[in-house]
Design a protein around this motif. Structure first.
Motif, short mmCIF file in Angstrom:
data_model
loop_
_atom_site.label_atom_id
_atom_site.label_comp_id
_atom_site.label_asym_id
_atom_site.label_seq_id
_atom_site.Cartn_x
_atom_site.Cartn_y
_atom_site.Cartn_z
N LYS A 146 0.85 -1.20 0.00
CA LYS A 146 0.00 0.00 0.00
C LYS A 146 0.89 1.26 0.00
O LYS A 146 0.63 2.24 -0.70
N PHE A 147 1.94 1.22 0.80
CA PHE A 147 2.88 2.34 0.84
C PHE A 147 3.51 2.55 -0.55
O PHE A 147 3.64 3.68 -1.02
N ALA A 148 3.86 1.45 -1.23
CA ALA A 148 4.43 1.56 -2.58
C ALA A 148 3.42 2.25 -3.51
O ALA A 148 3.78 3.15 -4.28
N ASP A 149 2.16 1.85 -3.41
CA ASP A 149 1.12 2.48 -4.25
C ASP A 149 1.02 3.97 -3.95
O ASP A 149 0.90 4.80 -4.85
N LEU A 150 1.07 4.30 -2.66
CA LEU A 150 0.96 5.72 -2.27
C LEU A 150 2.14 6.53 -2.81
O LEU A 150 1.98 7.67 -3.23
N THR A 207 13.75 4.12 2.90
CA THR A 207 12.64 3.17 2.77
C THR A 207 13.11 1.73 2.85
O THR A 207 12.52 0.90 3.55
N GLY A 208 14.19 1.41 2.13
CA GLY A 208 14.69 0.03 2.08
C GLY A 208 14.96 -0.51 3.48
O GLY A 208 14.52 -1.61 3.84
N GLN A 209 15.66 0.28 4.27
CA GLN A 209 16.00 -0.18 5.63
C GLN A 209 14.73 -0.34 6.48
O GLN A 209 14.52 -1.36 7.14
N VAL A 210 13.91 0.71 6.46
CA VAL A 210 12.76 0.75 7.37
C VAL A 210 11.75 -0.35 7.04
O VAL A 210 11.29 -1.07 7.93
N VAL A 211 11.43 -0.52 5.77
CA VAL A 211 10.39 -1.52 5.45
C VAL A 211 10.91 -2.94 5.64
O VAL A 211 10.13 -3.83 6.02
N ALA A 212 12.20 -3.15 5.44
CA ALA A 212 12.74 -4.49 5.70
C ALA A 212 12.58 -4.82 7.18
O ALA A 212 12.11 -5.91 7.54
N ALA A 213 12.98 -3.87 8.02
CA ALA A 213 12.89 -4.12 9.47
C ALA A 213 11.43 -4.33 9.89
O ALA A 213 11.13 -5.23 10.69
N LEU A 214 10.54 -3.52 9.34
CA LEU A 214 9.13 -3.59 9.74
C LEU A 214 8.47 -4.89 9.30
O LEU A 214 7.79 -5.56 10.09
N VAL A 215 8.66 -5.24 8.04
CA VAL A 215 7.94 -6.41 7.52
C VAL A 215 8.44 -7.69 8.19
O VAL A 215 7.71 -8.67 8.29
N ARG A 240 7.98 -3.66 -2.62
CA ARG A 240 7.35 -4.83 -3.24
C ARG A 240 8.24 -6.06 -3.12
O ARG A 240 7.76 -7.18 -2.90
N TYR A 241 9.54 -5.85 -3.24
CA TYR A 241 10.47 -6.98 -3.14
C TYR A 241 10.46 -7.59 -1.73
O TYR A 241 10.33 -8.80 -1.56
N GLU A 245 14.66 7.67 -7.36
CA GLU A 245 14.53 7.45 -5.91
C GLU A 245 13.19 6.80 -5.59
O GLU A 245 13.11 5.84 -4.83
N VAL A 246 12.13 7.37 -6.15
CA VAL A 246 10.79 6.85 -5.88
C VAL A 246 10.68 5.42 -6.42
O VAL A 246 10.19 4.52 -5.74
N ARG A 247 11.19 5.24 -7.63
CA ARG A 247 11.16 3.91 -8.26
C ARG A 247 11.83 2.87 -7.36
O ARG A 247 11.31 1.79 -7.11
N GLU A 248 13.02 3.22 -6.86
CA GLU A 248 13.78 2.25 -6.05
C GLU A 248 13.07 1.99 -4.71
O GLU A 248 13.02 0.86 -4.24
N ALA A 249 12.52 3.05 -4.14
CA ALA A 249 11.81 2.88 -2.86
C ALA A 249 10.61 1.94 -3.06
O ALA A 249 10.35 1.05 -2.24
N VAL A 250 9.90 2.14 -4.16
CA VAL A 250 8.75 1.27 -4.48
C VAL A 250 9.21 -0.17 -4.67
O VAL A 250 8.61 -1.12 -4.15
#
Ligand code: UN1
Length: 520
Positions: free
Chosen positions: A85-89, A172-180, A124-125, A115-120
């Motif tokens: 959902k965050f990626a969509d936003l 984003t990469g760091q934070v979402v990895a830790a969260l998920v 998803r990854y 930047e946005v592309r990589e964060a998205v």
């Protein structure tokens, strides 16, 4: 997108349950508000930031610790959906995020989109990886009457410390990895790019990440870091930035009483490209310029030292010098700009000092020029701009540190000297990226085997690793691994557990059915 009305009022209220005070309340209570100026134009105010206080650090830690059992027990599917959902936003707010990267970090528009592309891509990854890793426990073989299950859970509270050069993507990469993976996160972005981070956090909360699972801390890492990381409640740290800062984080984690805590660090480089005499200078030139000067050389993957075999050195140097003068160094909001500003006055000062010193020992030098001055801009550019520079030096020993900006060093080598080129790269202690240009495939593979780096690029540029395609990261002074955007990254944010059940005991499996589904 017009971001002029956008300031820290919004993020402060939205991002952190422990710092819900408005900017004016913070000022009244003594919290200092800092005005952030754009590196592309120092007259431009990007917004205002209020640094976190020591009390806020403490309460953030407490909130994270208290919420961890709840977040950890949230099904991985739910966490993965929040990432998507965050990626969509982010995609639907692409223009705003790109413009903010351009204003606050001085990124070109293309870099802002990337930047946005990589964060998205990271979202998803890691969502997919998390489902694979944490979706179901692995059943292990065991004797009859016993069940054994291996599963992974988050470690606890993770601190994510991210750099200004990829203020959205790496953050984003760091934070979402830790969260998920089921951790609660305290995110500490680089001071220079606090507003982009704040916007990303607001979008993550909107996407369904609970405010207590993700809290934002702002300020100077050297001041905040020691207090925060010496607290044994911090289970792990994900860090991207300078090698020096990684060393000091490591020391803090190792010195504390109680749990040591893990460090996942991605740090600097002294990245080389080796161009042998079979390469065609015109083909090499574009990849060299891109690797060294894209993003104003402010990538840890960027090319710093170009080794050219002597037979083609004069020719390549001439082509490079000509092409360098064609690069457009200008305000990053123009689509025609190739090279934008460097991040701040300190970076600019250090790079200028380095160019002066190394220039005294160089054999040859070429400098581009900064456009805009007195031409299309009536008042000229007033940002941290530096003309891209190429200097020819004698050996890698002349470079004592990583010079993080648009400066490329060229060194000639002879066919006989290839081994000492490889030794000098390995002896630098860094091991991040390596470029090789040759038309001799076995020569390329031979070099690739002998140079100790994390990512090698053959006959192309050596920047811009794509999530899931080129997992990225180095070794030695360049980091601890595992590679970001690769299959081994997420497991590092988790810890493994094994559950053994005697299924012949009274009640057997039936009594324990209620456990099912509770293991992520
Ligand atoms: C960094 O610059 O801190 O491959 C690392 C690339 C980027 C580098 C990110 N992923 O160019």
């Amino acid at each position: 997108a017009d971001l002029r009305q956008w300031d820290s009022h919004q993020w402060h209220a939205a991002s952190s349950p422990v710092s819900a005070a408005s900017l004016s309340e913070k000022r009244a209570s003594g919290g200092a508000a800092e005005t952030m100026h754009s590196p592309r134009d120092l007259r431009e105010v990007v917004g205002h930031v209020v640094w976190s206080t020591p009390e806020e650090l403490q309460s953030a830690l407490q909130v994270a610790e208290q919420f961890f059992p709840t977040w950890s027990a949230t099904p991985v599917e739910k966490r993965a959906i929040a990432l998507e959902k965050f990626a969509d936003l982010m995609e639907s707010n692409l223009a705003e995020l790109m413009a903010l990267c351009c204003r606050e970090a001085g990124k070109t528009m293309q870099d802002g989109i990337d930047e946005v592309r990589e964060a998205v891509d990271f979202c998803r990854y890691y969502a997919v990886q998390a489902r694979k890793l944490m979706g179901k426990p692995e059943l292990l073989p065991g004797p009859t009457g016993e069940s054994n299950e291996l599963y992974s859970v988050g470690r606890g509270t993770f601190v994510c410390i991210s750099p200004w050069n990829f203020p959205l993507a790496i953050f984003t990469g760091q934070v979402v990895a830790a969260l998920v993976a089921g951790n609660c996160v305290l995110a500490k972005p680089a001071e220079q790019t606090s507003l982009i981070a704040a916007r990303a956090v607001a979008l993550m909360h909107e996407a369904g990440i609970p405010a207590r699972a993700l809290q934002l801390l702002l300020g100077d890492g050297a001041k905040i870091g020691p207090d925060l990381l010496s607290d044994k409640r911090v289970a792990g740290v994900a860090f991207t930035g300078s090698t020096g800062a990684a060393h000091s984080i490591n020391r803090t984690l190792a010195a504390r009483d109680g749990a040591i805590g893990i460090l996942i660090a991605e740090t600097g480089g002294q990245n080389a490209m080796i161009v042998d005499s079979t390469a065609l200078p015109e083909q090499v030139c574009r990849d060299v310029l891109q690797s060294a000067f894209a993003s104003a050389g402010q990538r840890c993957s960027a090319l710093r030292v170009l080794f050219v075999q002597e037979d083609i050195a004069d020719q390549l140097i001439e082509v490079l010098g000509g092409a360098l003068r064609e690069l457009r160094v200008d305000d990053p909001r123009y689509l025609s700009t190739d090279v934008g500003p460097v991040i701040d006055a300190e970076a600019l000062g250090n790079l200028k000092a380095h160019i002066r010193t190394i220039g005294e020992h160089s054999r040859w030098q070429a400098r581009g020029s900064v456009h805009g001055v007195g031409s299309s801009h009536a008042e000229g550019l007033q940002g941290h701009y530096l003309a891209p520079t190429i200097v020819e030096i004698d050996s890698l020993d002349q470079l004592q540190a990583e010079h993080f900006g648009p400066v490329l060093h060229v060194i000639r080598y002879s066919a006989k000297g290839l081994t000492s080129v490889i030794d000098s790269i390995n002896n630098s202690g860094f091991g991040l990226t390596l470029g090789i240009h040759t038309r001799n495939e076995s020569a390329a593979l031979d070099i690739e085997r002998r140079v100790r780096v994390g990512n090698t690029y053959i006959n192309r540029n050596q920047i811009g690793a794509v999530v899931g395609v080129q997992p990225f990261g180095g070794l030695g002074l360049s980091g601890t691994g595992p590679k970001a955007g690769g299959p081994h990254y997420l497991p590092r944010f988790t810890t493994e557990r094994v559950r053994t059940i005697n299924t012949t005991a009274v009640g057997g499996n039936a009594t324990l059915l209620s456990l099912e589904g509770g293991h992520d």
